[in-house]
Write a protein that holds these residues in place. Structure first.
Motif, mmCIF file in Angstrom:
data_model
loop_
_atom_site.group_PDB
_atom_site.id
_atom_site.type_symbol
_atom_site.label_atom_id
_atom_site.label_comp_id
_atom_site.label_asym_id
_atom_site.label_seq_id
_atom_site.Cartn_x
_atom_site.Cartn_y
_atom_site.Cartn_z
ATOM 1 N N CYS A 69 0.849 -1.233 -0.137
ATOM 2 C CA CYS A 69 -0.152 0.071 -0.071
ATOM 3 C C CYS A 69 0.950 1.238 0.027
ATOM 4 C CB CYS A 69 -0.919 0.015 1.327
ATOM 5 S SG CYS A 69 -0.115 0.324 2.787
ATOM 6 N N ASN A 70 2.129 1.208 0.221
ATOM 7 C CA ASN A 70 3.005 2.302 0.509
ATOM 8 C C ASN A 70 2.713 3.494 1.543
ATOM 9 O OD1 ASN A 70 5.171 2.074 -1.678
ATOM 10 N ND2 ASN A 70 3.485 1.608 -2.669
ATOM 11 N N GLY A 71 2.035 2.833 2.381
ATOM 12 C CA GLY A 71 1.577 3.772 3.668
ATOM 13 C C GLY A 71 2.633 3.978 4.593
ATOM 14 N N CYS A 72 3.681 3.183 4.654
ATOM 15 C CA CYS A 72 5.072 3.258 5.469
ATOM 16 C C CYS A 72 5.768 4.442 4.626
ATOM 17 C CB CYS A 72 5.773 2.190 5.492
ATOM 18 S SG CYS A 72 6.030 1.231 3.743
ATOM 19 N N VAL A 73 5.882 4.355 3.229
ATOM 20 C CA VAL A 73 6.767 5.515 2.555
ATOM 21 C C VAL A 73 6.005 6.671 2.692
ATOM 22 C CG1 VAL A 73 7.541 5.972 -0.013
ATOM 23 C CG2 VAL A 73 7.198 3.501 0.915
ATOM 24 N N THR A 74 4.726 6.714 2.686
ATOM 25 C CA THR A 74 3.956 8.012 2.772
ATOM 26 C C THR A 74 4.165 8.550 4.022
ATOM 27 O OG1 THR A 74 2.483 7.455 1.129
ATOM 28 C CG2 THR A 74 1.885 9.183 2.386
ATOM 29 N N ALA A 75 3.964 7.838 4.919
ATOM 30 C CA ALA A 75 4.155 8.304 6.703
ATOM 31 C C ALA A 75 5.719 8.940 6.703
ATOM 32 C CB ALA A 75 3.867 6.977 7.477
ATOM 33 N N CYS A 76 6.519 8.279 6.247
ATOM 34 C CA CYS A 76 7.940 8.613 6.520
ATOM 35 C C CYS A 76 8.168 10.129 5.693
ATOM 36 C CB CYS A 76 8.919 7.690 5.877
ATOM 37 S SG CYS A 76 10.701 8.181 6.177
ATOM 38 N N LYS A 77 7.777 9.925 4.262
ATOM 39 C CA LYS A 77 8.026 11.460 3.755
ATOM 40 C C LYS A 77 7.144 12.374 4.354
ATOM 41 C CE LYS A 77 8.732 11.389 -0.620
ATOM 42 N NZ LYS A 77 10.331 11.413 -0.938
ATOM 43 N N ASN A 78 6.133 12.180 4.888
ATOM 44 C CA ASN A 78 5.180 13.352 5.612
ATOM 45 C C ASN A 78 5.781 13.831 6.931
ATOM 46 O OD1 ASN A 78 2.889 14.750 5.585
ATOM 47 N ND2 ASN A 78 2.147 13.500 7.285
ATOM 48 N N GLU A 79 6.156 12.806 7.535
ATOM 49 C CA GLU A 79 6.574 13.041 8.872
ATOM 50 C C GLU A 79 7.969 13.848 9.270
ATOM 51 O OE1 GLU A 79 6.052 12.102 13.276
ATOM 52 O OE2 GLU A 79 4.930 12.043 11.423
ATOM 53 N N HIS A 80 8.965 13.557 8.145
ATOM 54 C CA HIS A 80 10.180 14.129 8.210
ATOM 55 C C HIS A 80 10.462 15.301 6.943
ATOM 56 C CE1 HIS A 80 11.134 11.378 11.037
ATOM 57 N NE2 HIS A 80 10.845 10.087 10.395
ATOM 58 N N GLU A 81 9.203 15.361 6.287
ATOM 59 C CA GLU A 81 9.503 16.285 4.862
ATOM 60 C C GLU A 81 10.728 16.124 4.169
ATOM 61 O OE1 GLU A 81 9.115 20.326 6.507
ATOM 62 O OE2 GLU A 81 7.341 19.998 7.329
ATOM 63 N N VAL A 82 10.727 14.659 3.856
ATOM 64 C CA VAL A 82 11.985 14.364 3.046
ATOM 65 C C VAL A 82 12.163 14.797 1.731
ATOM 66 C CG1 VAL A 82 12.631 12.207 2.210
ATOM 67 C CG2 VAL A 82 11.648 12.289 4.289
ATOM 68 N N PRO A 83 13.246 15.217 1.377
ATOM 69 C CA PRO A 83 13.446 16.041 0.214
ATOM 70 C C PRO A 83 13.131 15.248 -1.026
ATOM 71 C CG PRO A 83 15.546 15.903 1.441
ATOM 72 C CD PRO A 83 14.482 14.807 1.993
ATOM 73 N N TRP A 84 12.547 15.998 -2.003
ATOM 74 C CA TRP A 84 12.063 15.239 -3.313
ATOM 75 C C TRP A 84 13.209 14.470 -4.059
ATOM 76 C CZ3 TRP A 84 7.931 14.272 -5.650
ATOM 77 C CH2 TRP A 84 7.918 13.839 -7.211
ATOM 78 N N GLY A 85 13.183 13.308 -4.648
ATOM 79 C CA GLY A 85 13.954 12.538 -5.026
ATOM 80 C C GLY A 85 14.662 11.346 -4.082
ATOM 81 N N VAL A 86 14.330 11.574 -2.709
ATOM 82 C CA VAL A 86 14.518 10.552 -1.706
ATOM 83 C C VAL A 86 13.726 9.720 -1.152
ATOM 84 C CG1 VAL A 86 15.898 10.380 0.444
ATOM 85 C CG2 VAL A 86 16.722 12.005 -1.287
ATOM 86 N N ASN A 87 13.895 8.602 -0.975
ATOM 87 C CA ASN A 87 13.068 7.623 -0.069
ATOM 88 C C ASN A 87 13.668 7.028 0.798
ATOM 89 O OD1 ASN A 87 10.229 8.254 -1.547
ATOM 90 N ND2 ASN A 87 11.008 6.849 -3.287
ATOM 91 N N ARG A 88 13.414 7.386 1.932
ATOM 92 C CA ARG A 88 14.191 6.749 3.152
ATOM 93 C C ARG A 88 13.635 5.216 3.209
ATOM 94 N NH1 ARG A 88 14.441 11.402 7.934
ATOM 95 N NH2 ARG A 88 15.900 12.793 6.380
ATOM 96 N N ARG A 89 12.268 5.024 2.871
ATOM 97 C CA ARG A 89 11.712 3.864 2.951
ATOM 98 C C ARG A 89 11.055 3.598 1.500
ATOM 99 N NH1 ARG A 89 10.750 -0.221 6.064
ATOM 100 N NH2 ARG A 89 11.676 0.740 7.719
#
Length: 200
Positions: free
Chosen positions: A16-36
């Motif tokens: 579902c990619n909920g983990c990916v979205t949660a990480c990007k939203n929580e940390h305001e991860v820069p564009w082009g980076v997926n920490r997860r």
């Protein structure tokens, strides 16, 4: 002291990619980076499985071994972090990591091909806990707030487990036993050989 680890249960992950979205939203991860990211194996064929992958915070982390400026360090909880003020952006860590965790941001705080970025297990960085500088460089420090990583907390099927390595290993072991599987667990034969027996 707890040793923090991630485990992803491939039998429960629904991509579902909920983990990916949660990480990007929580940390305001820069564009082009997926920490997860979620990786799907055997996509579209019988036996398809998905797993959520990020920095595994290795006990013997290869990123730490190859960094020429020693910007990587391990916290008391076993979380592998890096200091962006020391990082020179050489990229050796990204080549050494088998999980592809360290990445160059496409744009953001440090610009194109600047400092490396990676999963922090929601543990921030070397700046004071909860400071604006820490958030801008590393994201929110949820561990200092007594919380687990956002990716695991947002996993709707509880496929992604995070926390004390011994505790989450017990949870996963219990799930496997309840399913009535042992050697048939996805990936078991690859990891332990085809002759592995249930409960071993």
């Amino acid at each position: 002291m707890a040793r923090m680890k991630f485990i992803c249960d491939a039998e429960r992950c629904i991509e579902c990619n909920g983990c990916v979205t949660a990480c990007k939203n929580e940390h305001e991860v820069p564009w082009g980076v997926n920490r997860r990211r979620v990786v799907t194996i055997n996509d579209g064929v019988p036996g398809e499985r998905s797993i959520s992958v990020a920095c595994m915070h290795c006990s013997d982390a290869p990123c730490m071994a190859v960094c020429p400026v020693q910007c990587f360090y391990r916290t008391e909880e076993g979380v592998v972090l890096h200091d962006k003020d020391i990082c020179i952006g050489c990229g050796y860590c990204s080549y050494a990591c088998p999980f592809g965790a360290p990445q160059f941001p496409g744009e953001g705080t440090f610009g194109v091909r600047g400092k490396m970025d990676k999963c922090t297990f929601c543990a921030g960085g070397p700046e004071p806990n909860g400071s604006q500088a820490e958030f801008e460089k590393y994201g929110r420090n949820r561990l200092a707030e007594g919380k687990l990583p956002a990716c695991a907390e947002m996993c709707s099927t509880k496929a992604l487990l995070a926390g004390d390595g011994d505790v989450i290993a017990d949870i996963f072991r219990t799930r496997v036993i309840q399913r009535g599987k042992g050697a048939e667990v996805w990936g078991w034969g690859t990891a332990y050989g085809t002759q592995a027996k249930a409960g071993v």
